[in-house]
Design a protein around this motif. Structure first.
Motif, PDB file in Angstrom:
ATOM      1  N   ASP A  61     -90.124  59.301 -25.273  1.00  0.00           N
ATOM      2  CA  ASP A  61     -90.466  59.607 -26.663  1.00  0.00           C
ATOM      3  C   ASP A  61     -89.193  60.063 -27.359  1.00  0.00           C
ATOM      4  O   ASP A  61     -88.628  61.097 -27.010  1.00  0.00           O
ATOM      5  N   ILE A  62     -88.787  59.312 -28.359  1.00  0.00           N
ATOM      6  CA  ILE A  62     -87.494  59.550 -28.993  1.00  0.00           C
ATOM      7  C   ILE A  62     -87.674  59.868 -30.465  1.00  0.00           C
ATOM      8  O   ILE A  62     -88.473  59.231 -31.159  1.00  0.00           O
TER       9      ILE A  62
ATOM     10  N   SER B  54     -81.785  48.994 -45.413  1.00  0.00           N
ATOM     11  CA  SER B  54     -81.760  49.046 -43.956  1.00  0.00           C
ATOM     12  C   SER B  54     -83.078  49.619 -43.449  1.00  0.00           C
ATOM     13  O   SER B  54     -83.829  50.233 -44.209  1.00  0.00           O
ATOM     14  N   PRO B  56     -83.762  51.724 -40.316  1.00  0.00           N
ATOM     15  CA  PRO B  56     -83.558  52.456 -39.060  1.00  0.00           C
ATOM     16  C   PRO B  56     -84.868  52.986 -38.486  1.00  0.00           C
ATOM     17  O   PRO B  56     -85.827  53.246 -39.214  1.00  0.00           O
ATOM     18  N   THR B  57     -84.865  53.135 -37.170  1.00  0.00           N
ATOM     19  CA  THR B  57     -85.996  53.692 -36.444  1.00  0.00           C
ATOM     20  C   THR B  57     -85.866  55.212 -36.427  1.00  0.00           C
ATOM     21  O   THR B  57     -84.789  55.738 -36.149  1.00  0.00           O
ATOM     22  N   VAL B  58     -86.955  55.914 -36.743  1.00  0.00           N
ATOM     23  CA  VAL B  58     -86.912  57.372 -36.683  1.00  0.00           C
ATOM     24  C   VAL B  58     -87.759  57.963 -35.553  1.00  0.00           C
ATOM     25  O   VAL B  58     -87.503  59.073 -35.101  1.00  0.00           O
ATOM     26  N   ARG B  59     -88.779  57.203 -35.127  1.00  0.00           N
ATOM     27  CA  ARG B  59     -89.585  57.646 -33.976  1.00  0.00           C
ATOM     28  C   ARG B  59     -89.845  56.441 -33.102  1.00  0.00           C
ATOM     29  O   ARG B  59     -90.087  55.333 -33.604  1.00  0.00           O
ATOM     30  N   LEU B  60     -89.837  56.649 -31.795  1.00  0.00           N
ATOM     31  CA  LEU B  60     -90.155  55.573 -30.870  1.00  0.00           C
ATOM     32  C   LEU B  60     -90.746  56.197 -29.616  1.00  0.00           C
ATOM     33  O   LEU B  60     -90.069  56.948 -28.909  1.00  0.00           O
ATOM     34  N   ASP B  61     -92.022  55.931 -29.379  1.00  0.00           N
ATOM     35  CA  ASP B  61     -92.722  56.466 -28.207  1.00  0.00           C
ATOM     36  C   ASP B  61     -93.130  55.293 -27.332  1.00  0.00           C
ATOM     37  O   ASP B  61     -93.943  54.457 -27.752  1.00  0.00           O
ATOM     38  N   GLN B 106     -93.737  52.826 -33.083  1.00  0.00           N
ATOM     39  CA  GLN B 106     -92.428  52.928 -33.713  1.00  0.00           C
ATOM     40  C   GLN B 106     -92.586  53.239 -35.195  1.00  0.00           C
ATOM     41  O   GLN B 106     -93.431  52.626 -35.854  1.00  0.00           O
ATOM     42  N   HIS B 116     -77.561  55.592 -46.628  1.00  0.00           N
ATOM     43  CA  HIS B 116     -78.457  55.935 -45.505  1.00  0.00           C
ATOM     44  C   HIS B 116     -79.604  56.861 -45.932  1.00  0.00           C
ATOM     45  O   HIS B 116     -80.226  57.498 -45.111  1.00  0.00           O
TER      46      HIS B 116
END
Lengths: 138, 138, 138, 138
Positions: A61-62, B54, B56-61, B106, B116
């Motif tokens: 989990d990031i 852009s 960008p990914t901020v959460r990824l579980d 995600q 950004h």
């Protein structure tokens, strides 16, 4: 205290928008995790090759808090959260100059390299993790 | 219905223990996500280069359920879970022959490529996401 | 004397046959090259970002002599062979415990980051390369 | 005629200067080579896993002629130049819309997956290479 490692954010780790490419971050993270195992006396070539123990990730989990840019010097800090019978919960914090860039919670599991089935941690590795767990909590 | 893409698991995506290297999985995932944006008429070279957006990914579980092995044919399915003002929640399921290998939730955010900073989704992209959201739910 | 750098060969750089995956070797090589530019006072973030100089590779001839295995400690040695108006010829030797694993001859070219057109090396960088060239030859 | 494959140049294959990152080009090249082996009836998982044949690269000479940019559609063409007792010489041309981006000459060698020692090509693979060699030359 957590295990720490320093990594410069290189050109080849960044994307066309000029910031870190997150799969490259995770490639760096795996290298830091391998270095942590070196530090506790369980280098992966021996662990995987001779002892036939692999350590696949089952949960990750990031949270990406702040973009890393080319040239940033990344401080990785790795702590042990929980030692299970065959699992290990790690926490990672990656900062640059004190600013949190991203953090991750990761669960890895000890498996038999040949069958990919879960197996208990050997005593020496468990003891090393627990020592790290205690020192992490103090 | 979800957006789908097929990817063979190649030699160069696997590690010495003979299974998929998870950072390589995520490199594949980013490619599938880019293909999804192609499919809704927002190809990234134009979106990022001309429109200066852009993602960008901020959460990824991520949950890894079953190891992928060299030669597996991976079925990626991508669904839209929620469309925010400047965020987008995606869900991914990656199967091989019907067996779930891994899944991920995600959150990406629309940002200005130059500063950004978060910015709202443009109307055309929002509409495309919402259409996908509806069709995902049916 | 050549510029040198040490890199452990990590799990994530190896392939299912248990040896180094050559595209990963080249990712390491680009990182070593970037470190060489750091050492001569031309860090890439500044060189590319402010001075708008990029250094794409135009030729690369590689010989793989001996397989690298997970856990090898790689010694990279980089030498300057020739300094052209806008080109630079480098030679790389990568050894492990004194055994040559692979070597490469590489030509890079200074280009304008915005137009991708060749441009002359600035005087400070040329001087640094030439000093390295002399010291390499002694 | 050569074996051909199409690959979009994705976001994750490009670098902060907005063009293809060459180690990523080579990761794509290995994938195309694996697809070529699929096409001649020698898929790598079986070749490496059951027949214990690996195909490491021993020489690779690359010329980068024109930068590839994010969004380019890359046409890979692979031809067989020479079939040795245990070696195979390949030639690669990578174009975009008819413009040559880069080309490479590559020598691979059949080795025993367990000992990493050279071994002769099995008859079926040799025959497939030679048929490709002929058809390449016509």
């Amino acid at each position: 205290m957590a295990f720490t490692a320093v990594r410069p954010l290189r050109f080849g780790d960044c994307d066309p928008s000029g910031i870190a490419y997150f799969p490259s971050y995770l490639h760096l993270l795996v290298g830091v995790m391998e270095e942590f195992f070196d530090s506790i006396g369980a280098p992966w070539p021996v662990m995987m090759g001779e002892r036939r123990i692999s350590v696949p990730t089952v949960r990750l989990d990031i949270t990406f808090s702040h973009p890393g840019v080319h040239g940033d010097v990344l401080d990785f800090a790795l702590g042990v959260r929980r030692v299970g019978k065959s699992s290990l919960d790690l926490i990672h914090r990656i900062t640059c100059g004190g600013t949190l860039l991203w953090s991750a919670e990761q669960r890895i599991v000890a498996t038999d390299t040949d069958t990919h089935r879960a197996r208990p941690w050997p005593d020496d590795m468990r003891a090393a993790f627990e020592q790290h767990l205690e020192s992490t909590n103090v």
